[in-house]
Design an enzyme around this catalytic site. Structure first.
Site, PDB file in Angstrom:
ATOM      1  N   ILE A  61     -22.010  20.877  50.907  1.00  0.00           N
ATOM      2  CA  ILE A  61     -20.945  20.863  51.554  1.00  0.00           C
ATOM      3  C   ILE A  61     -20.407  22.377  51.803  1.00  0.00           C
ATOM      4  O   ILE A  61     -19.473  23.225  52.600  1.00  0.00           O
ATOM      5  CB  ILE A  61     -19.872  20.276  51.773  1.00  0.00           C
ATOM      6  CG1 ILE A  61     -20.081  18.554  51.647  1.00  0.00           C
ATOM      7  CG2 ILE A  61     -18.480  20.735  51.310  1.00  0.00           C
ATOM      8  CD1 ILE A  61     -19.659  17.412  51.221  1.00  0.00           C
ATOM      9  N   CYS A  83     -15.790  11.680  42.437  1.00  0.00           N
ATOM     10  CA  CYS A  83     -14.850  10.934  42.237  1.00  0.00           C
ATOM     11  C   CYS A  83     -15.044  10.943  40.711  1.00  0.00           C
ATOM     12  O   CYS A  83     -13.402  11.525  39.633  1.00  0.00           O
ATOM     13  CB  CYS A  83     -14.404   9.685  41.855  1.00  0.00           C
ATOM     14  SG  CYS A  83     -16.252   8.802  40.961  1.00  0.00           S
TER      15      CYS A  83
END
Length: 390
Positions: A61, A83
């Site tokens: 990304i 997370c």
């Protein structure tokens, strides 16, 4: 039924993992096309390609640019960012954690791109709702003219006997609206009807279910009814709500022989037997499975008492009376045949459909790890239907 969009949903799947979001899109019945996927974990990529051949090459990304995002032109971004920056185990370093860098990079792209996506669906751990990363996301949504709703939801709310509390955000660009009333607060329940029987869901003139008074979304209702009819046929006639009575784990278990690879080792039994969360086939609950399942003990997921002819409470009472080095203590614990859920059973409890498969080319440890990092497919599918509804 969901009002079909004018063209297929063009989905950009970020942090795609083993394809939980892609699977949810397929299960939703909505027309869609995956315009791009971004993932670097080699095991996750192998599982993804096994289920979606010819897709998902390694992509970072951090290498995504405004120009590339413009060319992809997604109408929906579905994502489950790392997370660890928001968990206790991850020290809650939030935006200071390097693993948040790609998410912050994405927010920067969404600030710059001429035409941001029409919709966003994001999943993360409980705790994300109080993070600085979430605050930056909300700031972006305000700047780019979105409306949104935040949730803390678990599969148990949809009738699945597995706790997996997660944060979810649904966002739409104005003037689009949602099919439910928005709240500034993080919602801890689904805002739509979850009643069971298709034939009994009579709507009033306001479009609400007579039974629970919540708005009724037919596509969501059909999805849930089919899921539960397939997983535990014949069990819906006695209940009026998916949360009224959870089904037993027996509908999700498949291991009947060759227990040896899944039985807890003696050293685990002897040292950690008081820390185990133990269930059996008739239990109507199980704890969240994490990426450390079957490797670490505490807080990583439930284990199954396979031999139910032995009374567990009596066994544990006897064990407590024996010294730690007493060999009879270990003999008593072995009789319970405590075992781990198989990766395939975990996959079912995370609501992956029957057509989804874990390749035999990866180890059980790798399977548990990528499953622990994935999403509950039924929850995400339900939310996608809510997001796509006009």
């Amino acid at each position: 039924m969901v009002m079909a969009p004018p063209h297929p949903l063009w989905i950009l799947e970020l942090y795609s993992g083993i394809g939980g979001m892609h699977t949810a899109a397929r299960e939703s019945g909505l027309p869609f096309e995956i315009v791009g996927t971004y993932e670097l974990n080699p095991t996750a990529l192998e599982v993804y390609r096994h289920n979606f051949p010819g897709t998902n090459k390694p992509r970072n990304i951090m290498g995504l640019t405004v120009e590339e995002l413009t060319n992809l032109n997604p109408s929906v971004i579905m994502m489950s960012p790392p997370c660890q920056p928001f968990t206790r185990q991850g020290l809650k370093r939030d935006v200071e954690d390097a693993r948040t860098s790609s998410f912050l990079h994405l927010l920067g792209l969404l600030e710059e791109v001429l035409r941001p996506p029409d919709m966003i669906l994001l999943e993360n751990v409980a705790g994300f709702e109080t993070s600085l990363a979430r605050d930056r996301l909300v700031s972006l949504l305000k700047t780019r003219n979105y409306v949104w709703q935040e949730f803390l939801l678990s599969p148990t709310q949809l009738g699945v006997p597995n706790s997996r509390l997660r944060y979810y955000m649904l966002a739409k660009q104005k003037p689009a609206t949602f099919c439910f009333t928005l709240s500034d607060k993080v919602q801890e329940e689904f805002p739509l009807c979850l009643c069971v029987k298709v034939e009994d869901s009579v709507t009033s003139k306001t479009g609400s279910c007579h039974r629970c008074t919540r708005p009724l979304l037919n596509s969501l209702h059909t999805l849930l009814h089919k899921f539960h009819s397939d997983r535990h046929p014949g069990s819906l006639h006695a209940v009026t709500s998916y949360t009224q009575v959870l089904p037993s784990l027996s509908h999700y278990l498949s291991l009947t022989d060759n227990l040896e690879p899944y039985l807890l080792k003696d050293k685990i039994l002897n040292k950690y037997h008081m820390l185990l969360d133990i269930v059996d086939r008739e239990s109507q609950r199980s704890c969240c499975f994490t990426k450390g399942y079957a490797h670490y003990v505490e807080g990583t997921g439930s284990v199954i008492q396979h031999n139910t002819t032995v009374n567990m409470a009596e066994t544990y009472s006897k064990v407590q009376l024996l010294a730690a080095d007493d060999s009879h203590r270990l003999e008593l614990l072995r009789e319970l045949q405590l075992r781990y859920f198989t990766p395939e059973e975990v996959t079912k409890l995370m609501c992956f459909p029957d057509w989804y498969d874990l390749p035999q080319s990866i180890t059980n440890k790798q399977k548990y790890k990528v499953l622990g990092n994935s999403v509950n497919v039924l929850v995400v599918t339900s939310l996608l239907l809510m997001l796509a509804e006009n």
